[in-house]
Design a protein around this motif. Structure first.
Motif, short mmCIF file in Angstrom:
data_model
loop_
_atom_site.label_atom_id
_atom_site.label_comp_id
_atom_site.label_asym_id
_atom_site.label_seq_id
_atom_site.Cartn_x
_atom_site.Cartn_y
_atom_site.Cartn_z
N ASN A 106 13.15 -33.87 -25.23
CA ASN A 106 12.42 -33.36 -24.05
C ASN A 106 10.95 -33.77 -24.04
O ASN A 106 10.09 -34.11 -25.16
N ILE A 107 10.38 -34.28 -22.86
CA ILE A 107 9.05 -34.29 -22.62
C ILE A 107 8.63 -33.31 -21.59
O ILE A 107 8.92 -33.43 -20.58
N GLY A 108 7.87 -32.33 -22.15
CA GLY A 108 7.56 -31.14 -21.09
C GLY A 108 8.82 -30.23 -20.97
O GLY A 108 9.50 -30.04 -22.00
N ASP A 109 8.90 -30.13 -19.76
CA ASP A 109 10.28 -29.38 -19.33
C ASP A 109 11.34 -30.37 -18.80
O ASP A 109 12.43 -30.02 -18.32
N VAL A 110 11.15 -31.73 -19.11
CA VAL A 110 12.24 -32.72 -18.82
C VAL A 110 12.91 -33.06 -20.03
O VAL A 110 12.54 -33.47 -20.83
N MET A 111 14.35 -32.84 -19.80
CA MET A 111 15.24 -33.18 -20.92
C MET A 111 15.73 -34.90 -20.58
O MET A 111 15.79 -35.16 -19.51
N PHE A 112 16.01 -35.38 -21.78
CA PHE A 112 16.83 -36.63 -21.51
C PHE A 112 18.07 -36.78 -22.69
O PHE A 112 17.79 -35.95 -23.54
N THR A 113 18.92 -37.36 -22.41
CA THR A 113 20.18 -37.66 -23.10
C THR A 113 20.70 -39.06 -22.66
O THR A 113 20.59 -39.77 -21.72
N GLY A 114 21.67 -39.23 -24.12
CA GLY A 114 22.40 -40.69 -23.65
C GLY A 114 23.78 -40.34 -23.72
O GLY A 114 24.18 -39.24 -24.01
N THR A 115 24.61 -40.88 -22.62
CA THR A 115 25.92 -40.55 -22.51
C THR A 115 26.94 -41.83 -22.89
O THR A 115 26.28 -42.88 -23.37
N ALA A 116 28.21 -41.58 -22.90
CA ALA A 116 29.17 -42.28 -23.48
C ALA A 116 29.35 -43.65 -22.59
O ALA A 116 29.97 -44.55 -23.05
N ASP A 117 28.90 -43.52 -21.51
CA ASP A 117 29.01 -44.85 -20.38
C ASP A 117 27.77 -45.55 -20.71
O ASP A 117 27.56 -46.31 -19.63
N GLY A 118 26.92 -45.38 -21.65
CA GLY A 118 25.89 -46.34 -21.88
C GLY A 118 24.66 -46.10 -21.35
O GLY A 118 23.58 -47.07 -21.10
N GLN A 119 24.33 -44.71 -20.65
CA GLN A 119 23.16 -44.61 -19.96
C GLN A 119 22.17 -43.73 -20.58
O GLN A 119 22.58 -43.04 -21.34
N ILE A 120 20.87 -43.68 -20.28
CA ILE A 120 19.94 -42.85 -20.60
C ILE A 120 19.79 -42.07 -19.29
O ILE A 120 19.19 -42.83 -18.53
N VAL A 121 19.70 -40.76 -19.01
CA VAL A 121 19.53 -40.07 -18.01
C VAL A 121 18.45 -38.91 -18.01
O VAL A 121 18.39 -38.39 -19.28
N LYS A 122 17.95 -38.62 -17.23
CA LYS A 122 16.95 -37.59 -17.00
C LYS A 122 17.44 -36.48 -16.40
O LYS A 122 18.31 -36.50 -15.29
N LEU A 123 17.25 -35.27 -16.93
CA LEU A 123 17.84 -34.01 -16.50
C LEU A 123 16.52 -32.93 -15.94
O LEU A 123 15.76 -32.55 -16.94
N ALA A 132 17.81 -45.65 -17.26
CA ALA A 132 17.98 -46.98 -18.16
C ALA A 132 19.41 -47.01 -18.50
O ALA A 132 20.26 -45.96 -18.74
N ARG A 133 19.81 -48.30 -18.67
CA ARG A 133 21.19 -48.51 -18.94
C ARG A 133 21.01 -49.79 -20.18
O ARG A 133 20.35 -50.65 -19.81
N LEU A 134 21.26 -49.50 -21.35
CA LEU A 134 20.98 -50.69 -22.50
C LEU A 134 21.99 -51.67 -22.54
O LEU A 134 21.65 -52.71 -23.15
N GLY A 135 23.36 -51.49 -21.99
CA GLY A 135 24.43 -52.48 -22.02
C GLY A 135 24.63 -52.90 -20.67
O GLY A 135 23.86 -52.53 -19.68
#
Length: 398
Positions: A106-123, A132-135
């Motif tokens: 988390n950065i402040g109140d914003v959460m981030f996670t990586g998922t099984a389909d190769g994405q970095i998502v903001k919540l 972002a997508r690393l692949g």
């Protein structure tokens, strides 16, 4: 006529059954013949199924070469280890909207996670946004993972950027505000003569100068995690990346599935979960023990995954699988029986699409945990629904 003769004459006649002697042997012979046909047919069927299977199990090479491992008897799940349902009471965020979220930053109140389909998502504010997508390419099956990428560990750096460990691609720095992705070190780069096949988790110093991360295996990839666990491969490493000099060095070697990693609050040591051995190792970064290592805790009640700091100064440790006691722990049972492991995987090789089996899924929603820590161990299991399994990739001990 004597009295005895009279009694014999008055004796009642017994009923008699007249049988057709010509048909009885024929019926008996027919029944016996049908029984023999059934037995022979059943035997031939059993042999036709068993012989090829046994032949395959004897002739096929096992994909793993397991070594016997020794564990202490698991702790009794009593007292503070008593299983409870506390995590079932947690608020579920983004339920059925995320595919296999692994680590959270988390950065402040914003959460981030990586998922099984190769994405970095903001919540944020109930919305999911891909930053972002690393692949690249499709991300539907385990065979797509190397190209698609699989972000695992994720941390927030001191400058408002994210540092991400991708199982197949390496270490990245992601600017979530500008959507910029920077490769820090590729998995293709050999470290002391060995490639990184399974980059897993990372932790970063407060000044952002050092990143400590795990490479779970030089042999097995993330999609082969089950083989890594069952073989007990000891080729995992704890590594240090210097963000200024760009140099990488090995701190610990010959680890069995090093997984989650966490710096201490004063950054004088770093912890690394050794999943296969149900323990956590400690490597000293400063002080009298600098450069040395010891066991931080062993004989855990489960096989540890990620490690994160708690608000009380301790650590949260996620257990991928519990070692039941009282009860039966399959991994404990198999640890000293490598011959059974070999037979199991020889048999699996004869099973179509065995590698696609969703053996240990833990995708679902993100549980919201209050800032205070539990007084007891919060133990629960959150399995995937069938829909989630169809949408996502097989999850595991990573």
């Amino acid at each position: 006529m004597s009295e005895a003769d009279g009694l014999r004459q008055r004796r009642p006649l017994r009923s008699q059954v007249v049988m057709d002697d010509g048909q009885a042997p024929e019926a008996k012979d027919g029944s016996s013949f049908s029984g023999r046909v059934f037995r022979v047919t059943f035997l031939m069927l059993a042999v036709s199924l068993t012989v090829p299977l046994l032949g395959a199990m004897l002739l096929l090479e096992s994909p793993i070469d397991p070594q016997p491992l020794s564990f202490k008897e698991p702790l009794l799940l009593l007292g503070v280890l008593q299983p409870n349902m506390k995590l079932q009471q947690a608020e579920r965020l983004f339920e059925n909207q995320l595919i296999g979220p692994e680590s959270i930053a988390n950065i402040g109140d914003v959460m981030f996670t990586g998922t099984a389909d190769g994405q970095i998502v903001k919540l944020e504010n109930g919305e999911i946004e891909t930053i972002a997508r690393l692949g690249s390419g499709p991300c539907k099956t385990r065979d797509d993972e190397p190209a698609c990428g699989r972000p695992l560990g994720i941390r927030a750096g001191p400058n408002g950027t994210l540092f991400v460990a991708d199982a197949y691609k390496g270490l990245f720095e992601v600017n979530p505000w500008k959507r910029e992705v920077k490769l820090l070190i590729s998995s293709e780069t050999p470290i002391e003569g060995r490639k990184m096949s399974f980059v897993n988790d990372l932790t970063i110093t407060q000044d952002g100068k050092k990143i400590y991360f795990t490479d779970s295996s030089s042999k097995w990839q993330r999609r082969d995690y089950l083989l890594l666990v069952m073989e007990g491969t000891d080729d995992g490493r704890l590594l240090e990346y210097d963000t200024e000099t760009k140099e990488v060095k090995v701190l610990l070697d010959q680890l069995r599935f090093p997984n989650g990693v966490q710096l201490s609050p004063t950054e004088d040591f770093v912890l690394v979960a050794e999943t296969t051995m149900a323990r956590i190792r400690r490597f000293y970064l400063s002080g009298l023990m600098k450069g040395g290592a010891d066991l931080f805790v062993e004989n855990l009640p489960g096989f540890p995954d990620n490690i994160r700091p708690s608000s009380s100064g301790g650590y949260w440790v996620g257990m991928a699988t519990i070692r039941s006691n009282p009860g039966f722990s399959m991994l404990d049972f198999l640890s000293e029986r490598p011959y059974i492991k070999r037979m199991i995987f020889k048999d699996l090789l004869t099973t179509p699409s065995w590698s696609e089996a969703n053996l240990s899924s833990h995708c679902a929603s993100l549980p919201a945990v209050q800032s205070g820590d539990c007084d007891e161990v919060c133990t629960t299991v959150q399995p995937c629904s069938r829909t989630q399994r169809q949408r996502g990739l097989p999850e595991k001990l990573a």
